[in-house]
Design an enzyme around this catalytic site. Structure first.
Site, mmCIF file in Angstrom:
data_model
loop_
_atom_site.group_PDB
_atom_site.id
_atom_site.type_symbol
_atom_site.label_atom_id
_atom_site.label_comp_id
_atom_site.label_asym_id
_atom_site.label_seq_id
_atom_site.Cartn_x
_atom_site.Cartn_y
_atom_site.Cartn_z
ATOM 1 N N GLY A 1 -10.654 5.919 -11.057
ATOM 2 C CA GLY A 1 -11.397 5.777 -9.807
ATOM 3 C C GLY A 1 -12.005 7.092 -9.365
ATOM 4 N N ILE B 1 -10.883 9.641 -7.513
ATOM 5 C CA ILE B 1 -10.077 10.854 -7.635
ATOM 6 C C ILE B 1 -9.918 11.264 -9.094
ATOM 7 C CG2 ILE B 1 -7.787 11.851 -7.238
ATOM 8 C CD1 ILE B 1 -7.590 10.092 -4.735
ATOM 9 N N CYS C 1 -4.639 14.543 0.182
ATOM 10 C CA CYS C 1 -5.741 15.480 0.429
ATOM 11 C C CYS C 1 -5.594 16.120 1.806
ATOM 12 C CB CYS C 1 -7.084 14.769 0.297
ATOM 13 S SG CYS C 1 -7.308 13.340 1.392
ATOM 14 N N SER D 1 -16.006 8.409 -0.079
ATOM 15 C CA SER D 1 -15.130 9.071 -1.052
ATOM 16 C C SER D 1 -13.816 8.329 -1.250
ATOM 17 C CB SER D 1 -14.835 10.507 -0.602
ATOM 18 O OG SER D 1 -13.965 10.514 0.524
ATOM 19 N N GLY E 1 -11.871 5.344 -2.453
ATOM 20 C CA GLY E 1 -11.951 4.160 -3.287
ATOM 21 C C GLY E 1 -10.869 3.155 -2.942
ATOM 22 N N PRO E 2 -10.758 2.084 -3.731
ATOM 23 C CA PRO E 2 -9.766 1.033 -3.457
ATOM 24 C C PRO E 2 -8.335 1.555 -3.423
ATOM 25 C CG PRO E 2 -11.367 0.288 -5.087
ATOM 26 C CD PRO E 2 -11.626 1.743 -4.879
ATOM 27 N N GLY E 3 -8.009 2.498 -4.320
ATOM 28 C CA GLY E 3 -6.653 3.033 -4.354
ATOM 29 C C GLY E 3 -6.298 3.766 -3.079
ATOM 30 N N THR E 4 -7.220 4.605 -2.606
ATOM 31 C CA THR E 4 -6.986 5.350 -1.366
ATOM 32 C C THR E 4 -6.827 4.395 -0.191
ATOM 33 O OG1 THR E 4 -8.223 7.266 -2.163
ATOM 34 C CG2 THR E 4 -7.949 7.061 0.215
ATOM 35 N N ALA F 1 -5.857 1.339 -0.214
ATOM 36 C CA ALA F 1 -4.623 0.556 -0.325
ATOM 37 C C ALA F 1 -3.389 1.377 0.017
ATOM 38 C CB ALA F 1 -4.489 -0.005 -1.735
#
EC number: 1.2.1.10
Length: 262
Positions: free
Chosen positions: A11, A13, A128, A159, A161-164, A166
């Site tokens: 993704g 990152i 971050c 900036s 994405g789906p992971g962040t 979630a």
């Protein structure tokens, strides 16, 4: 002689880290990018660069030719996924750098506590927002006890994405805890704001510390020294404005902070 690394997570990152290593590092070499979607933009871009890729997750990484030569694995997936990834990689003795809020290993903020955690096999890079703000909390706590520290991290929505997205709850929990463990605050609180402004803004963070009597000049000097240390490995890191110190007298109620820090 470069050290070969693998990145799990294709993704935003993971892909950004891949390009940073490719373009800037003289000591690291990306030997694999790992994802779970063969059509992901990150895997496609890595493939065009000639970097070995797999869309079969950590199981695919284990089967990549040259896996035994990989020394460091960066995990840029999610907190839940990292737990499984760490378990799968444990028998192989790799150094794991956890870029998720999972925090299986010790929290590491390079400007504050890198040296004491060099021997750890799994290190957690907090978040971050934590990397940007905890050095400042630690700078203050180096001079005076910090009863309560609160940080607000504002990042560009694009900036994240789906992971962040979630992991928002894990972000606040992990950062809050690291403010205490690494930053030295008695109580910590973290807030994240995904700002949809267009064009996207540069990440900005606000830090509030509640302390007792202290030498104001010593606090400012400590903060400026720590900013200089962080800027050595994060180009562009700087104070947007000078340190503001407000004296709170006994007759002024700390209604909000009082409730939070009890």
């Amino acid at each position: 002689m470069t050290t070969k690394v693998a990145i799990i997570g294709s993704g935003n990152i993971g892909t950004d880290l891949m390009f940073k290593i490719q373009r800037l590092s003289q000591t690291l070499e990306v030997a694999a990018l790992v994802g779970i979607d063969p059509e992901s933009d990150g895997l496609q871009r890595a493939g065009r660069l000639g970097i070995p890729i797999t869309a079969d997750g950590v199981a695919g990484l284990l089967d990549i030719p040259g896996f035994d030569q990989i020394s460091i694995v960066f995990d840029a997936t999610s907190a839940r996924a990292h737990v499984a990834n760490a378990a799968a990689l444990e028998p192989f003795g790799k150094q794991l750098v956890d870029l998720t809020p999972a925090a299986i290993g010790p929290y590491v903020v390079p400007a504050v506590n890198l040296e004491e955690n060099l021997a750890a096999r799994n290190v957690n890079m907090v978040t971050c927002g934590g990397q940007a703000t905890i050095p400042m909390v630690a700078a203050v706590s180096h001079v005076a006890p910090v009863a309560y520290a609160e940080i607000v991290a504002s990042i560009a929505s694009r900036s994240a994405g789906p992971g962040t997205r979630a992991n928002i709850d894990e972000f606040t929990e992990t950062t809050s805890k690291a403010i205490e463990v690494v930053g030295g605050a008695h109580r910590g609180k973290a807030i994240i704001v995904l700002n949809p402004a267009d064009p996207p803004l540069i990440m900005r963070d606000t830090i509030l510390c509640l302390i007792g009597d202290a030498d104001h000049d010593a606090i400012r000097d400590s903060v400026h020294r720590r900013v200089a240390e962080v800027s050595e490995y994060v180009p562009g890191y700087r104070l947007k404005q000078d340190v503001q110190i407000t004296t709170v007298t006994d007759d002024v109620p700390l209604s909000t902070l009082g409730r939070v820090s009890q």
